[in-house]
Design an enzyme around this catalytic site. Structure first.
Site, PDB file in Angstrom:
ATOM      1  N   TYR A 177      -1.295  -0.722  10.305  1.00 37.59           N
ATOM      2  CA  TYR A 177      -1.465  -1.037   8.883  1.00 37.59           C
ATOM      3  C   TYR A 177      -0.242  -0.564   8.090  1.00 37.59           C
ATOM      4  CZ  TYR A 177      -3.632  -1.039   4.219  1.00 37.59           C
ATOM      5  OH  TYR A 177      -3.923  -1.256   2.894  1.00 37.59           O
ATOM      6  N   SER A 203       0.871  -1.187   0.000  1.00 35.55           N
ATOM      7  CA  SER A 203       0.000   0.000   0.000  1.00 35.55           C
ATOM      8  C   SER A 203       0.900   1.226   0.000  1.00 35.55           C
ATOM      9  CB  SER A 203      -0.860   0.001   1.269  1.00 35.55           C
ATOM     10  OG  SER A 203      -1.435   1.283   1.477  1.00 35.55           O
TER      11      SER A 203
HETATM   12  P1  NAP Z   1     -11.327  -6.865  -0.031  1.00 34.68           P
HETATM   13  O1  NAP Z   1     -12.192  -6.585  -1.213  1.00 34.68           O
HETATM   14  O2  NAP Z   1     -11.899  -6.730   1.341  1.00 34.68           O
HETATM   15  O3  NAP Z   1     -10.717  -8.336  -0.207  1.00 34.68           O
HETATM   16  C1  NAP Z   1      -9.882  -8.886   0.778  1.00 34.68           C
HETATM   17  C2  NAP Z   1      -9.632 -10.337   0.426  1.00 34.68           C
HETATM   18  O4  NAP Z   1      -8.753 -10.907   1.415  1.00 34.68           O
HETATM   19  C3  NAP Z   1     -10.909 -11.162   0.444  1.00 34.68           C
HETATM   20  O5  NAP Z   1     -10.823 -12.174  -0.541  1.00 34.68           O
HETATM   21  C4  NAP Z   1     -10.888 -11.777   1.841  1.00 34.68           C
HETATM   22  O6  NAP Z   1     -11.700 -12.936   1.887  1.00 34.68           O
HETATM   23  C5  NAP Z   1      -9.387 -12.063   1.978  1.00 34.68           C
HETATM   24  N1  NAP Z   1      -8.924 -12.265   3.341  1.00 34.68           N
HETATM   25  C6  NAP Z   1      -9.014 -11.404   4.399  1.00 34.68           C
HETATM   26  N2  NAP Z   1      -8.492 -11.965   5.504  1.00 34.68           N
HETATM   27  C7  NAP Z   1      -8.064 -13.204   5.144  1.00 34.68           C
HETATM   28  C8  NAP Z   1      -7.457 -14.289   5.840  1.00 34.68           C
HETATM   29  N3  NAP Z   1      -7.165 -14.222   7.141  1.00 34.68           N
HETATM   30  N4  NAP Z   1      -7.172 -15.421   5.148  1.00 34.68           N
HETATM   31  C9  NAP Z   1      -7.452 -15.517   3.828  1.00 34.68           C
HETATM   32  N5  NAP Z   1      -8.013 -14.530   3.118  1.00 34.68           N
HETATM   33  C10 NAP Z   1      -8.327 -13.392   3.771  1.00 34.68           C
HETATM   34  O7  NAP Z   1     -10.037  -5.943  -0.024  1.00 34.68           O
HETATM   35  P2  NAP Z   1      -9.115  -5.339  -1.191  1.00 34.68           P
HETATM   36  O8  NAP Z   1      -9.309  -3.866  -1.158  1.00 34.68           O
HETATM   37  O9  NAP Z   1      -9.277  -6.080  -2.441  1.00 34.68           O
HETATM   38  O10 NAP Z   1      -7.663  -5.607  -0.567  1.00 34.68           O
HETATM   39  C11 NAP Z   1      -6.725  -6.511  -1.128  1.00 34.68           C
HETATM   40  C12 NAP Z   1      -5.326  -6.096  -0.701  1.00 34.68           C
HETATM   41  O11 NAP Z   1      -5.060  -4.802  -1.215  1.00 34.68           O
HETATM   42  C13 NAP Z   1      -5.140  -6.004   0.817  1.00 34.68           C
HETATM   43  O12 NAP Z   1      -3.874  -6.516   1.164  1.00 34.68           O
HETATM   44  C14 NAP Z   1      -5.202  -4.504   1.082  1.00 34.68           C
HETATM   45  O13 NAP Z   1      -4.493  -4.123   2.243  1.00 34.68           O
HETATM   46  C15 NAP Z   1      -4.550  -3.977  -0.174  1.00 34.68           C
HETATM   47  N6  NAP Z   1      -4.872  -2.571  -0.445  1.00 34.68           N
HETATM   48  C16 NAP Z   1      -6.165  -2.181  -0.651  1.00 34.68           C
HETATM   49  C17 NAP Z   1      -6.418  -0.828  -0.890  1.00 34.68           C
HETATM   50  C18 NAP Z   1      -7.814  -0.322  -1.131  1.00 34.68           C
HETATM   51  O14 NAP Z   1      -8.009   0.920  -1.156  1.00 34.68           O
HETATM   52  N7  NAP Z   1      -8.810  -1.159  -1.325  1.00 34.68           N
HETATM   53  C19 NAP Z   1      -5.366   0.102  -0.932  1.00 34.68           C
HETATM   54  C20 NAP Z   1      -4.060  -0.343  -0.726  1.00 34.68           C
HETATM   55  C21 NAP Z   1      -3.826  -1.688  -0.493  1.00 34.68           C
HETATM   56  P3  NAP Z   1     -12.312 -13.533   3.271  1.00 34.68           P
HETATM   57  O15 NAP Z   1     -12.724 -12.369   4.108  1.00 34.68           O
HETATM   58  O16 NAP Z   1     -13.455 -14.394   2.829  1.00 34.68           O
HETATM   59  O17 NAP Z   1     -11.216 -14.334   3.901  1.00 34.68           O
END
Ligand code: NAP
Length: 253
Positions: free
Chosen positions: A153, A140
């Site tokens: 985070y 991130s």
């Molecule tokens: P999201 O839509 O909430 O998806 C998160 C995914 O991670 C889901 O598939 C969730 O499925 C899985 N997950 C969470 N905890 C888990 C665990 N303990 N074991 C296995 N799977 C797990 O979030 P996203 O925005 O796509 O985020 C994906 C990545 O991008 C993350 O690392 C996040 O920090 C990073 N990121 C996101 C943003 C943003 O603005 N969205 C910005 C910078 C970085 P389950 O809950 O079913 O396990």
């Protein structure tokens, strides 16, 4: 391209799902891992609709034994592993440092950073055995920017960047590339409740020079590039994708 295999953690939703589908379109058989089985199965069907083999493995990546079992299942069922995308992450919550519970810190670190270590460690032999293998860690911009209320985070994502750089150096002689993506604000379930407030959505949008929040597909485009031959000379790199939000502005006197 000979059949190649990718594993995307957190591949059921958001950025992970978009990466899984993009890699399927680019010819990879794709395994997806997350805890919730329903969304996982749905993404697996979408991968198959793109003509590739899919494998949905319900997994809690905060558990090292579960990560080991995940890698065994993927390499056993799909015949190896060429690309590991460590993407799983839990939604951050705002908490000043002094009021955060230490258990919360540790739990968050395990889900967001140590899980990538667990999966990469479990996958090491499989990746090292494959010519042209690579790892992508989804970090991130918080890894580089002060992020008040998100100390745990930002620190976990900074650890992921450091892990990326050192492992890239260690594995370069084996031809395994290790890179990271550092997204800014991307519209996914992770921030859907915060985005329900139109003033918050607009406040963030107004800080982004390209004038909009990112999409999961924007981030998937970077992943698709990083695993391709076009990135064959890239390792230890961290690609920022944030619509320009983290560029500093000098407005002058
Ligand atoms: P999201 O839509 O909430 O998806 C998160 C995914 O991670 C889901 O598939 C969730 O499925 C899985 N997950 C969470 N905890 C888990 C665990 N303990 N074991 C296995 N799977 C797990 O979030 P996203 O925005 O796509 O985020 C994906 C990545 O991008 C993350 O690392 C996040 O920090 C990073 N990121 C996101 C943003 C943003 O603005 N969205 C910005 C910078 C970085 P389950 O809950 O079913 O396990």
């Amino acid at each position: 391209m000979p059949d190649k295999v990718a594993l995307v953690t957190g591949g059921s939703k958001g950025i992970g799902r978009a990466i899984a589908l993009a890699l399927a379109e680019d010819g990879f058989d794709v395994a997806v891992a997350a805890r919730g089985p329903e969304a996982l199965e749905k993404t697996a069907r979408e991968i198959e609709e793109r003509g590739r083999q899919a494998l949905a493995v319900p997994t809690d990546v905060a558990d090292p034994e579960a990560c080991r079992a995940l890698i065994q299942r993927v390499t056993g069922d799909l015949g190896g592993l060429d690309v590991l995308v460590n993407n799983a992450g839990a939604a951050p919550f705002l908490s000043t440092f002094e009021s955060a519970r230490l258990q919360g810190w540790e739990k968050y670190f395990r889900t967001t950073f140590t899980s990538a270590v667990y999966c990469t460690h479990a996958a090491a032999q499989a990746l090292l055995a494959r010519e042209g293998a690579s790892v992508i860690n989804v970090a991130s911009v918080a890894a580089f920017l002060a992020s008040p209320g998100l100390t745990y985070y930002a620190a976990a994502k900074a650890a992921l960047v450091s892990f990326t750089q050192t492992l890239a150096r260690e594995w370069a002689p084996h031809g395994v590339r290790v890179n990271a993506i550092a997204p800014g604000f991307v519209e996914t379930d992770m921030n859907s409740s915060a985005r329900e407030d139109p003033s918050y959505h607009e406040m963030i949008r107004s800080q982004i020079p390209l004038g909009r929040w990112g999409t999961a597909e924007d981030v998937a485009g970077v992943a698709r590039f990083l695993v391709s031959d076009a990135a064959a000379w890239m390792t230890g790199s961290v690609i920022v994708i944030d619509g320009g939000q983290s560029l500093s502005v000098f407005s002058g006197p």
